[in-house]
Scaffold this motif. Structure first.
Motif, mmCIF file in Angstrom:
data_model
loop_
_atom_site.group_PDB
_atom_site.id
_atom_site.type_symbol
_atom_site.label_atom_id
_atom_site.label_comp_id
_atom_site.label_asym_id
_atom_site.label_seq_id
_atom_site.Cartn_x
_atom_site.Cartn_y
_atom_site.Cartn_z
ATOM 1 N N ALA A 243 -0.262 79.485 59.707
ATOM 2 C CA ALA A 243 0.003 78.839 58.419
ATOM 3 C C ALA A 243 -1.189 78.009 57.956
ATOM 4 C CB ALA A 243 1.244 77.953 58.536
ATOM 5 N N ILE A 244 -1.818 77.298 58.883
ATOM 6 C CA ILE A 244 -2.951 76.436 58.524
ATOM 7 C C ILE A 244 -4.164 77.260 58.103
ATOM 8 C CG2 ILE A 244 -4.602 74.755 59.441
ATOM 9 C CD1 ILE A 244 -2.326 73.692 61.210
ATOM 10 N N THR A 245 -4.370 78.398 58.756
ATOM 11 C CA THR A 245 -5.557 79.220 58.475
ATOM 12 C C THR A 245 -5.271 80.351 57.487
ATOM 13 O OG1 THR A 245 -5.080 80.664 60.374
ATOM 14 C CG2 THR A 245 -6.466 78.725 60.770
ATOM 15 N N SER A 246 -4.134 80.284 56.807
ATOM 16 C CA SER A 246 -3.758 81.378 55.901
ATOM 17 C C SER A 246 -4.708 81.522 54.718
ATOM 18 C CB SER A 246 -2.328 81.168 55.395
ATOM 19 O OG SER A 246 -2.230 79.928 54.704
ATOM 20 N N THR A 247 -5.366 80.436 54.330
ATOM 21 C CA THR A 247 -6.277 80.489 53.178
ATOM 22 C C THR A 247 -7.713 80.817 53.579
ATOM 23 O OG1 THR A 247 -6.618 78.090 53.349
ATOM 24 C CG2 THR A 247 -4.867 78.854 51.874
ATOM 25 N N MET A 248 -7.964 80.929 54.862
ATOM 26 C CA MET A 248 -9.318 81.225 55.333
ATOM 27 C C MET A 248 -9.628 82.715 55.192
ATOM 28 S SD MET A 248 -9.409 78.871 58.792
ATOM 29 C CE MET A 248 -10.988 79.604 59.261
ATOM 30 N N ILE A 249 -10.902 83.015 55.025
ATOM 31 C CA ILE A 249 -11.341 84.409 54.951
ATOM 32 C C ILE A 249 -11.511 84.942 56.379
ATOM 33 C CG2 ILE A 249 -13.150 85.979 54.180
ATOM 34 C CD1 ILE A 249 -13.788 83.999 51.947
ATOM 35 N N LYS A 250 -10.812 86.020 56.680
ATOM 36 C CA LYS A 250 -10.841 86.578 58.033
ATOM 37 C C LYS A 250 -11.237 88.046 57.976
ATOM 38 C CE LYS A 250 -7.035 83.528 59.419
ATOM 39 N NZ LYS A 250 -5.670 83.448 59.987
ATOM 40 N N SER A 251 -11.876 88.477 59.032
ATOM 41 C CA SER A 251 -12.263 89.883 59.112
ATOM 42 C C SER A 251 -11.039 90.745 59.401
ATOM 43 C CB SER A 251 -13.306 90.080 60.211
ATOM 44 O OG SER A 251 -12.753 89.751 61.476
ATOM 45 N N ARG A 255 -7.647 89.769 61.658
ATOM 46 C CA ARG A 255 -6.288 89.843 61.115
ATOM 47 C C ARG A 255 -5.406 90.745 61.972
ATOM 48 N NH1 ARG A 255 -8.961 90.151 56.012
ATOM 49 N NH2 ARG A 255 -8.640 92.413 55.986
ATOM 50 N N GLU A 256 -5.974 91.835 62.463
ATOM 51 C CA GLU A 256 -5.194 92.739 63.315
ATOM 52 C C GLU A 256 -4.824 92.077 64.637
ATOM 53 O OE1 GLU A 256 -7.451 96.275 63.754
ATOM 54 O OE2 GLU A 256 -6.853 97.114 61.803
ATOM 55 N N ILE A 257 -5.773 91.336 65.204
ATOM 56 C CA ILE A 257 -5.493 90.633 66.465
ATOM 57 C C ILE A 257 -4.416 89.574 66.259
ATOM 58 C CG2 ILE A 257 -6.461 89.069 68.192
ATOM 59 C CD1 ILE A 257 -9.123 90.556 67.870
ATOM 60 N N GLU A 258 -4.522 88.834 65.166
ATOM 61 C CA GLU A 258 -3.530 87.796 64.885
ATOM 62 C C GLU A 258 -2.156 88.404 64.614
ATOM 63 O OE1 GLU A 258 -4.878 85.275 61.773
ATOM 64 O OE2 GLU A 258 -6.514 84.397 62.963
ATOM 65 N N LEU A 259 -2.130 89.548 63.964
ATOM 66 C CA LEU A 259 -0.859 90.222 63.713
ATOM 67 C C LEU A 259 -0.216 90.678 65.021
ATOM 68 C CD1 LEU A 259 1.024 91.171 61.436
ATOM 69 C CD2 LEU A 259 -0.216 93.342 61.430
ATOM 70 N N LEU A 260 -1.046 91.163 65.931
ATOM 71 C CA LEU A 260 -0.548 91.584 67.239
ATOM 72 C C LEU A 260 -0.020 90.387 68.029
ATOM 73 C CD1 LEU A 260 -0.217 93.719 69.474
ATOM 74 C CD2 LEU A 260 -2.596 93.268 70.133
#
Length: 327
Positions: A243-251, A255-260
């Motif tokens: 939630a805190i990093t939702s506005t950050m630009i991610k590769s 994003r796939e790792i975080e989703l996993l």
């Protein structure tokens, strides 16, 4: 379909289904075994908790297995299901966790040396507390019913169930409801009452009393504490991070790792609501005997003394003379 998506689906199906099946059957068995001792405050709390655990596993875990594992998300097609699923899942989470805290407090009270504290462990008081708790958490979940809506996206062409809330309420859910109600409060209460109960039982003078209370009142609770912490804290921490990093630009890879990881910690979170039967089975001899007799279809003697009974009036009567003698 990407390999990461396939991995997430596989984890959800092959990890989620065993947790759902074993947890649901276990909670139903808890209800079966604890029903005869429902007049006991602690047993009654476990009974109610097992009932809400079944709701959590169905509304939360089973629907997640269908949506993520089998791409069958009813909440994206049915407006009523969209609203009730979020509300009932949230309320059941909190009611079940609160019941566990109540059981821990009850065991702490009945293990006290002072009779005035032991007398607080009464079924009518417990029933009123559970009713008030249920009303409070159900009321707390009403905004989910009000603000959950089916929203059509012109970009993706898909309809999704979303929570349309303002920034203030979103911050409340993000920084108070999740970390405090599901994390800080339960962890603190369970840890403090667990330690106090263990210390109180060690002060008893008669070995038989110490064994009865420590096994029936303490073992099951103390065994649950690390499991609850292990399954809930990673979910809360990672959800807060997301939630805190939702506005950050991610590769894309990040994003796939975080989703996993989100999928993994979410599945682990449901262990809290699936484990009680196995905790009771492992930590309580009488519960284990009752379960074995039920599984083997053996008849039980209703008047035998080795019943599943977290606490009894007989123990209360024997503790007081022992304490007086010890003093």
């Amino acid at each position: 379909m990407s390999s990461n998506t396939m991995l997430i689906r596989s984890i959800t199906i092959y990890s989620g289904l065993p947790i759902f099946i074993c947890g649901t059957l276990g909670n139903l068995l808890n209800i079966r075994f604890l029903w005869r001792t429902r007049r006991n405050p602690c047993a009654f709390i476990f009974l109610v908790s097992s009932f809400f655990n079944c709701i959590v596993l169905f509304y939360g875990l089973f629907t997640r297995i269908l949506s993520v594992g089998f791409i069958l998300d009813w909440s994206n097609t049915n407006r009523i299901w969209c609203k009730t699923r979020i509300a009932f899942t949230e309320a059941s989470f909190l009611i079940s966790i609160t019941c566990i805290c109540l059981a821990s407090i009850d065991r702490c009270l009945v293990s006290c040396r002072q009779e005035k504290y032991r007398r607080l462990s009464r079924l009518p008081l417990t029933q009123r507390a559970i009713i008030l708790i249920s009303i409070f958490w159900l009321g707390h979940s009403v905004p989910y019913i009000i603000y959950a809506e089916l929203i059509y996206s012109s970009k993706t062409g898909l309809t999704s169930c979303l929570l349309l809330i303002n920034t203030t309420y979103a911050n409340y859910l993000r920084y108070i409801a999740l970390p405090v109600y599901l994390g800080l409060f339960p962890s603190t209460i369970l840890t403090i009452t667990g330690v106090m109960t263990y210390k109180n039982t060690n002060k008893l003078q008669i070995l038989r009393q110490r064994q009865l209370i420590q096994k029936q009142l303490t073992s099951m609770m103390l065994t649950q504490i690390p499991i609850i912490l292990f399954s809930t804290l990673p979910y809360i921490i990672f959800t807060e991070y997301t939630a805190i990093t939702s506005t950050m630009i991610k590769s894309t890879s990040q994003r796939e790792i975080e989703l996993l990881l989100t999928n993994i910690v979410t599945i682990l979170f449901y262990i809290t609501f699936a484990c009680p039967f196995f905790v009771f089975f492992a930590s309580s001899t009488s519960f284990r005997q009752e379960a074995k007799m039920f599984i083997l279809c053996q008849k039980t003697n209703l008047f035998r003394t080795n019943r599943i009974q977290p606490y009894s009036k007989t123990i209360i009567k024997t503790i007081q003379p022992a304490i007086a003698k010890g003093n």
